[in-house]
Motif scaffolding. Structure first.
Motif, PDB file in Angstrom:
ATOM      1  N   PHE A 228       0.840  -1.202   0.000  1.00 50.24           N
ATOM      2  CA  PHE A 228       0.000   0.000   0.000  1.00 50.24           C
ATOM      3  C   PHE A 228       0.871   1.246   0.000  1.00 50.24           C
ATOM      4  O   PHE A 228       1.897   1.307   0.669  1.00 50.24           O
ATOM      5  CB  PHE A 228      -0.919   0.000   1.228  1.00 50.24           C
ATOM      6  N   ASP A 306      -6.210  -3.391   3.248  1.00 50.58           N
ATOM      7  CA  ASP A 306      -6.057  -2.255   2.342  1.00 50.58           C
ATOM      8  C   ASP A 306      -7.340  -1.452   2.168  1.00 50.58           C
ATOM      9  O   ASP A 306      -7.284  -0.257   1.867  1.00 50.58           O
ATOM     10  CB  ASP A 306      -5.551  -2.729   0.980  1.00 50.58           C
ATOM     11  N   ARG A 309      -7.155   0.897   5.042  1.00 50.99           N
ATOM     12  CA  ARG A 309      -6.098   1.880   4.827  1.00 50.99           C
ATOM     13  C   ARG A 309      -6.499   2.870   3.731  1.00 50.99           C
ATOM     14  O   ARG A 309      -6.190   4.067   3.821  1.00 50.99           O
ATOM     15  CB  ARG A 309      -4.795   1.170   4.457  1.00 50.99           C
ATOM     16  N   TYR A 360      -1.689   1.846  10.029  1.00 50.11           N
ATOM     17  CA  TYR A 360      -3.009   2.322   9.600  1.00 50.11           C
ATOM     18  C   TYR A 360      -3.177   3.824   9.796  1.00 50.11           C
ATOM     19  O   TYR A 360      -4.235   4.358   9.488  1.00 50.11           O
ATOM     20  CB  TYR A 360      -4.112   1.565  10.348  1.00 50.11           C
TER      21      TYR A 360
END
Length: 634
Positions: A228, A306, A309, A360
């Motif tokens: 990410f 993800d 996030r 996060y």
């Protein structure tokens, strides 16, 4: 068996491996350099033949050891080279793979020592399951703490959940077991199989798993957190260098179950309303299913790290902070582990908190349902949080028998909320006797560092059951709701709004206007422990059911006067004491037509006269609509 092989491949080690009792398989399997050259050993319970295939394509047959499915090869040189193992099984099928036991572990001796002492705060970088590349080989690295285990294996859909394959290697000075398995990829399922000293075998999910199956007894799932790409550096810098006690904060509570798609609807609503933060609350239904097993697993739509996030990243790009609610169930489990005072358990919990901050980018933690025995854990958690990033918020409620006002950044204001609920839950003809439920809590001290929740849950102060519904009442039942919102926006402290607490369009517009006023006037959000920003004009007038108070700014300019009529009759020519002469301009009226009211006395602008009232040298006279809150600036 050749003499050279016997230096490495001992009979007792072979028997331990074959009978599933081997805690250090790397002492037997993999590549071992000896004085005369090197020994390569491999194991598979169903193999009848094995050979080593070198990187240049050479095939080297391996010999069986002790008539067991353990195979070894001696090479009279010490030249390191990459190799694979070619296996042939009973049914004639063959399989070629890299040798997991030819790779060293990734946890260093220093990290092992830190973990044993409970001081390895970034333990989540290696414990659990991680996609890594060692040399030119990609795969998954596994590590787990299993005190007292005789054997720990990685099992999954890639090895038919067979614990005899892929036994993990126990480190020398701890109960950490680790193993790198080449060729595995994200999306595959796995568990850890543990054989204890009694010989019992259990399979458990990874306590450090970032993703689990959404079903009872489901497995953990391999995932790569490293792929990410965050785009919120500007937000994080602003948060780090800012001062939350000098800036406005309006929190919007959102249940994670409401985020059932990756669209931006919720964030658009939050941004349009003017909220500064989103508070993500857990899903009770998931807890009942027994799905929330891991401390490192996000409970989010799509159930992937993800997606959460992505949500946090997009919120930050919209200048909206994201906080996490720590559920009572989570806290109970955490406190239970913490009270054992085992360094590794404490390490696990504190590392988990840092994990949410670092992986996060969470802006704060909110605790509810606190018990007296949770204070020690919370104190240690706050110490870790503030050491990492002092701008991360720590919010909780009062703990019985503990002084928590200075412990949390913000504390839930349960007393004021309870007083308003009791007042509004009383029949109109009896409310005069409950008047001091409104004002008395505000006379006990400064509430600037508190957080007041305004939601729409059952029996809450804004539940329609608490708004009088008698047929004789000819006013809109939402009038009382708007009046209450205006009053509570004026009292000290930050506010948390439920996403659905203002679904009515007119009420929504009123709340939006209140939040705009809140952000525009520092008198409502500035906090200075040496200066009281709240001051009563009159909080003792039970007969009229009108409350009057001021909010004062540090600059002395743009002060605000709140006049709240909790009664059902209009107060004509209501005299209110004020601190100075001059013009008092109305900036908000909850009875305005645009907010669903009747528009009474909407455009008032009054001049204070030199007539003492409410123990003030000046006063104004205005008409106050029934069940209405008026706000003036001066």
């Amino acid at each position: 068996m050749r003499y050279e092989i016997s230096e490495v491949v001992k009979k007792d080690r072979v028997m331990e491996l074959v009978f599933g009792n081997c805690s250090k398989p790397r002492d037997l399997l993999g590549r071992h350099f000896i004085l005369q050259g090197q020994v390569i050993s491999a194991y598979h319970p169903d193999a009848v033949k094995m050979e080593v295939i070198s990187e240049d394509g050479e095939h080297y047959p391996m010999d069986t050891v002790e008539r067991q499915p353990v195979f070894s090869l001696f090479l009279p040189h010490k030249r390191p080279f990459s190799y694979q193992i070619h296996m042939t099984f009973h049914d004639g099928n063959t399989y070629i793979s890299s040798d997991p036991y030819s790779y060293e572990g990734l946890i260093t001796e220093e990290e092992e020592k830190l973990f044993s002492k409970g001081n390895w705060t970034e333990v989540y970088h290696k414990m659990g399951c991680h996609k890594v590349k060692i040399g030119n080989t990609e795969g998954m690295y596994f590590a787990v703490w299993a005190p007292g285990a005789r054997r720990v294996s990685v099992v999954g859909d890639f090895n038919y959940w067979n614990g005899m394959l892929y036994p993990m290697h126990k480190m020398e000075n701890s109960d950490i077991f680790e193993l790198f398995i080449p060729g595995l990829s994200c999306g595959q399922f796995y568990k850890f199989e543990i054989k204890n000293v009694q010989g019992d075998i259990i399979q458990m999910v990874d306590p450090y798993a970032v993703m689990n199956e959404e079903k009872e007894n489901g497995a953990s799932r391999m995932f790569d957190l490293g792929r990410f790409r965050w785009e919120d550096s500007r937000w994080l810098s602003k948060r780090y260098h800012g001062n939350v006690f000098k800036t406005p904060m309006s929190v919007c509570e959102v249940r994670i179950s409401e985020l059932d798609s990756p669209d931006e609807k919720v964030q658009e609503i939050v941004q349009d309303m003017g909220h500064t933060h989103i508070l993500l609350r857990g899903t009770p239904e998931r807890a009942k299913l027994g799905v929330e097993r891991g401390f490192f697993e996000p409970t989010f739509y799509g159930n992937t790290p993800d997606t959460m996030r992505f949500f946090v990243n997009r919120s930050h790009k919209r200048n909206i902070g994201v906080m996490l609610e720590i559920s009572p169930e989570y806290l109970t489990r955490a406190v239970h582990l913490f009270e054992k005072k085992h360094p590794q358990a404490v390490n696990y919990l504190l590392a988990n908190i840092l994990f949410w901050i670092k992986e996060y980018h969470i802006d704060g933690f909110v605790f509810r349902g606190l018990s007296e025995n949770s204070s020690d854990f919370l104190e240690k958690a706050k110490e870790v949080i503030k050491k990492e990033d002092n701008s991360v918020l720590f919010i909780g409620e009062e703990i019985k028998g503990k002084q928590t006002r200075d412990f949390f950044d913000f504390e839930w204001n349960m007393e004021l909320k309870a007083g308003v609920e009791e007042y509004l839950g009383t029949d109109f003809e009896k409310r005069q006797g409950k008047y001091f439920c409104l004002s008395q809590p505000l006379m006990k001290g400064d509430f600037s560092n508190t957080l007041l929740l305004l939601n729409k849950e059952k029996n809450n102060l804004f539940d329609e059951s608490l708004i009088d519904k008698k047929p004789s009442c000819d006013y809109d039942k939402l009038t009382g709701v708007r009046m209450s919102y205006g009053y509570l926006m004026g009292v000290p402290g930050r506010k948390a709004w439920d996403l659905h607490s203002h679904e009515n369009i007119s009420s929504q517009e009123y709340v939006k206007s209140l939040i705009r006023i809140y952000q525009e006037y520092p008198a409502l959000y500035e906090y200075d422990p040496l200066r009281a920003s709240f001051e009563w004009i009159n909080g003792m007038d039970a007969e009229s059911s009108v409350l009057r108070f001021m909010r004062k700014s540090s600059s002395g300019r743009d002060n605000l006067l709140f006049i709240c009529n909790f009664g059902t009759e209009e107060k004509e020519n209501c005299q209110v004491g004020v601190p100075k002469a001059g013009k008092y301009t109305m900036i908000s009226n909850s009875d305005a037509v645009e907010f669903g009211g009747e528009g009474r006395d909407e455009h008032q602008e009054v001049q204070a006269v030199s007539e003492c009232w409410d123990l003030r040298p000046y006063s104004i006279k205005i008409s106050v609509p029934p069940l209405a809150t008026l706000i003036f600036k001066f």
